[in-house]
Design an enzyme around this catalytic site. Structure first.
Site, PDB file in Angstrom:
ATOM      1  CE  LYS A   1      10.523  26.461  97.893  1.00 54.81           C
ATOM      2  NZ  LYS A   1      11.118  27.073  96.690  1.00 54.81           N
TER       3      LYS A   1
ATOM      4  N   GLY B   1       9.592  32.804  84.696  1.00 57.47           N
ATOM      5  CA  GLY B   1       9.740  31.698  85.628  1.00 57.47           C
ATOM      6  C   GLY B   1       9.015  30.412  85.280  1.00 57.47           C
TER       7      GLY B   1
END
Length: 411
Positions: free
Chosen positions: A56, A214
């Site tokens: 990321k 999640g």
């Protein structure tokens, strides 16, 4: 034009499923080593990429234009090519905000604890700031305050968010902290989605505190990424539909109840109705240890219960099953976490006089023995079950009642 998910080791991913549901069937999984990233980002066919760990930050550095929010967070999880330039965004932020709304958790003015200090925790931190959290503390393994310092916050913390992989399949159940010690807790989020209910969430459920896993985070960030990829304005309606479909597919249906109540029969009927595999724990055990009554007589009930618990732990980590349990599984408390982590538990009931006792050593002794068993076990069944269904030897009727409840509780 190509779209997809970039990571180092991806294994099974729900991302293609999410994007396919929104009309993008050109979505692939791209496993790449760090040395391959430069060449990968230069591929002219690529139009849009989602990025997962550990890339990321690399993604942010590869972008020509970075959205201010992603800049603040310090990482990018969505890249879109516009006029030959890579534009970077962080849709995990949107995923987390949706998750809080979905769970009915308000963080404004609250004392928050984040478990972990990786990329996801940075995203959650910025979102909490924007939503007006009063104070945000990160507990970590590397820097103080550490996980072991959790007791310092027992009287103050109101919101806890787990951004670590602790408790994720196949290392479930496991947990970092015991949240039952927190006296002011109002909301718990665990970004893990396999299993659906980690120990953290099972504790929150027991404490009757709003909580969420999640999967809403994953689906919502994917839908927001699809908006960037496809120039659409998908929203809550699409997120909830995908979420409902995935929940329906993954959630186990678990049957508990007195010996001879009809769990095997109902389990088979449910399996046929839903097109699912039905696992009968007793039958699976007999493949390993032979006749259960003989085994209990020779080895003792406690030895049998350990064998049974191992079998329940094995199937409890799987998803999309119908699981029929033995009548005494509720006498072992740890079985609850193994069954509930991925499933909704149904207790089947019927009058003691109607129970089948054929070939069951623990039920032998006639009606009086069964009444004793029922008196002892009923509170245990009720503590395990999310729903109690009266089974009148009418399998279609019982199946219908279970499915109606199952559909009503998917989200």
């Amino acid at each position: 034009m190509k779209f997809g998910l970039l990571g180092r080791t991806l294994g099974h991913s729900f991302s293609p499923r999410i994007h396919s549901a929104l009309g993008n069937t050109n979505y692939e999984l791209f496993e790449r080593e760090p040395s391959q990233l430069q060449e990968f980002f230069a591929d002219p066919e690529l139009q849009g990429i989602n990025i997962t760990i550990p890339y990321k930050v690399n993604a942010l550095e590869a972008c020509d234009v970075v959205d201010p929010r992603a800049e603040r967070i310090g990482c990018v999880n969505t890249m879109v090519r516009k006029d030959g330039k890579w534009h970077g965004y962080n849709t995990d932020y949107d995923g987390f905000v949706f998750t809080l709304q979905h769970a009915g958790i308000d963080v404004s003015g609250k004392e928050c604890i984040i478990l972990g200090d990786g990329a996801s925790s940075a995203t959650v931190h910025v979102a909490l700031e924007d939503l007006g959290a009063k104070n945000i503390v990160h507990l970590s393994r590397k820097t103080a305050p550490f996980y072991g310092d959790a007791p310092n916050y027992y009287e103050t913390a109101q919101i806890i968010i787990n951004c670590t992989p602790i408790g994720m399949y196949p290392h479930n159940p496991a947990n970092l902290i015991d949240i039952t010690q927190f006296s002011k807790l109002e909301g718990v989020v665990d970004l893990i989605y396999n299993p659906r209910r980690t120990i953290l969430l099972l504790q929150a459920e027991m404490m009757e505190i709003p909580h969420c896993d999640g999967l809403p985070f994953l689906v919502a960030q994917g839908v927001e990424a699809a908006n960037h990829f496809q120039g659409e304005s998908f929203g809550t309606k699409e997120i909830e539909q995908i979420l409902r479909d995935m929940r329906r597919e993954k959630e186990n249906i678990i049957l508990i109840g007195m010996p001879g109540v009809g769990k095997t029969t109902v389990g088979k009927a449910l399996g046929e109705e839903m097109g699912r595999t039905c696992v009968d724990v007793d039958h699976e055990l007999e493949k390993e240890i032979g006749n259960i009554s003989t085994y209990i007589t020779e080895q003792g009930e406690s030895t049998f219960r350990e064998k049974e618990a191992e079998m329940i732990a094995k199937f409890g980590t799987q998803t999309g099953l119908i699981i029929s349990t033995g009548g005494g599984c509720v006498t072992v408390p740890k079985n609850f976490a193994h069954l509930r982590q991925n499933g909704r538990i149904y207790q089947l009931t019927q009058p003691v006089e109607n129970l089948s006792t054929f070939g069951r050593v623990l039920s032998s002794g006639g009606i009086e023995r069964l009444r004793e068993l029922e008196a002892t076990r009923t509170p245990m069944y009720e503590s395990f079950a999310q729903c109690i269904v009266e089974h009148n030897r009418n399998a279609p009727e019982t199946v219908s009642a279970i499915l109606e409840d199952f559909e009503a509780n998917l989200l």
